[in-house]
Design an enzyme around this catalytic site. Sequence first.
Site, short mmCIF file in Angstrom:
data_model
loop_
_atom_site.label_atom_id
_atom_site.label_comp_id
_atom_site.label_asym_id
_atom_site.label_seq_id
_atom_site.Cartn_x
_atom_site.Cartn_y
_atom_site.Cartn_z
N TYR A 33 50.34 45.84 42.55
CA TYR A 33 50.33 47.19 41.99
C TYR A 33 49.07 47.94 42.39
CZ TYR A 33 46.91 46.19 38.23
OH TYR A 33 45.78 45.88 37.52
N LYS A 146 45.61 42.65 44.23
CA LYS A 146 45.93 43.35 42.97
C LYS A 146 47.36 43.01 42.57
CE LYS A 146 44.81 47.79 40.82
NZ LYS A 146 44.09 47.23 39.69
N GLU A 179 33.40 40.27 37.13
CA GLU A 179 33.87 41.62 36.87
C GLU A 179 34.45 41.65 35.45
OE1 GLU A 179 37.21 42.81 39.36
OE2 GLU A 179 38.04 40.79 39.30
N LEU A 203 38.16 41.96 42.41
CA LEU A 203 38.98 42.99 43.06
C LEU A 203 38.04 43.93 43.85
CD1 LEU A 203 42.00 44.04 43.04
CD2 LEU A 203 41.08 45.90 41.67
#
Length: 280
Positions: A33, A146, A179, A203
């Site tokens: 996505y 992702k 993250e 990411l």
Amino acid sequence: MPELAYLNGEILPIDKAQVPIEDRGYQFGDAVYEFIASYNGRLFCLEEHLDRLERSLNGLFFPSVSREAVRKAVLTLFEKAEIQRAGIYIQISRGVSPRNHAFPDGVRPQIVMTIREVEEKPPELRKNGATAITLEDFRWGRCDLKTVQLLPNVLAKQKALAAGVFDAIFVSSEGVVREATSSNICIVADGTVITHPLTPQILPGITRKVVIDLCRELDIPVSERFFKTDALYGAEESFLTGTVTEVLPIVTIDRHRIGDGQVGPVTAKLHETLRQRSIA
Ligand code: PDD
């Protein structure tokens, strides 16, 4: 300003858009996505998001999906919805097929999208800064793709909320700060903005990249390198970066006050400049 969905070429109200139960996104999380936002009727970093989408599709060995067709679909949906400050989710699954782990032959990827008004972060959160906890990273080894397999992120966010804080920050078993649940993280130490380098453990955030470029433009020293929780707790400032997060100050982590517990000047400057760029 209608909220709309796109389903394999058709545009319809979100509640009318349905995917079959044998969609591999539903069965296996076999889908990727993107999330793109617009400011004042203009999509921000569309090409960068399409680049990352292609990278995720290739990373999961999807059959080819036309970038041009996806771009056209995004633009058509955006035009139809007439939402100035829109958030668009694009989701592509490997396709619909009887349940079997192996990739199915001759199956077409399913492309779905939704468009809605962006839910802005509360102004007090931006003004006073957010709070966070750290958690051991228990995600898989390809966080650079992702994919829709977000269960660890969902559980971590929920744990943060249960602890009365805004977000959770994933940290490796050796204490390396990775993250947050839906944002990248930066610290400021000795005036330098530091963020995790691009590895399979995080990411490659579009906002992260924009912020690194802004640092260079603004003559703020910036470094992509590993740092641990001691550096996080002892930082002058810390902030999250993401498409809706933008640049969001984090002022308390695991009950440690970051800097003087106020939003720092580097964070404020980067957020202001990012906003100017995105609405320009
Ligand atoms: N999340 N890290 C993770 C794990 C993310 O899910 C995201 C984005 C980011 C920031 O990436 P970008 O700057 O490209 O938005 C970092 C999106 C917004 C989401 O899940 O809704």
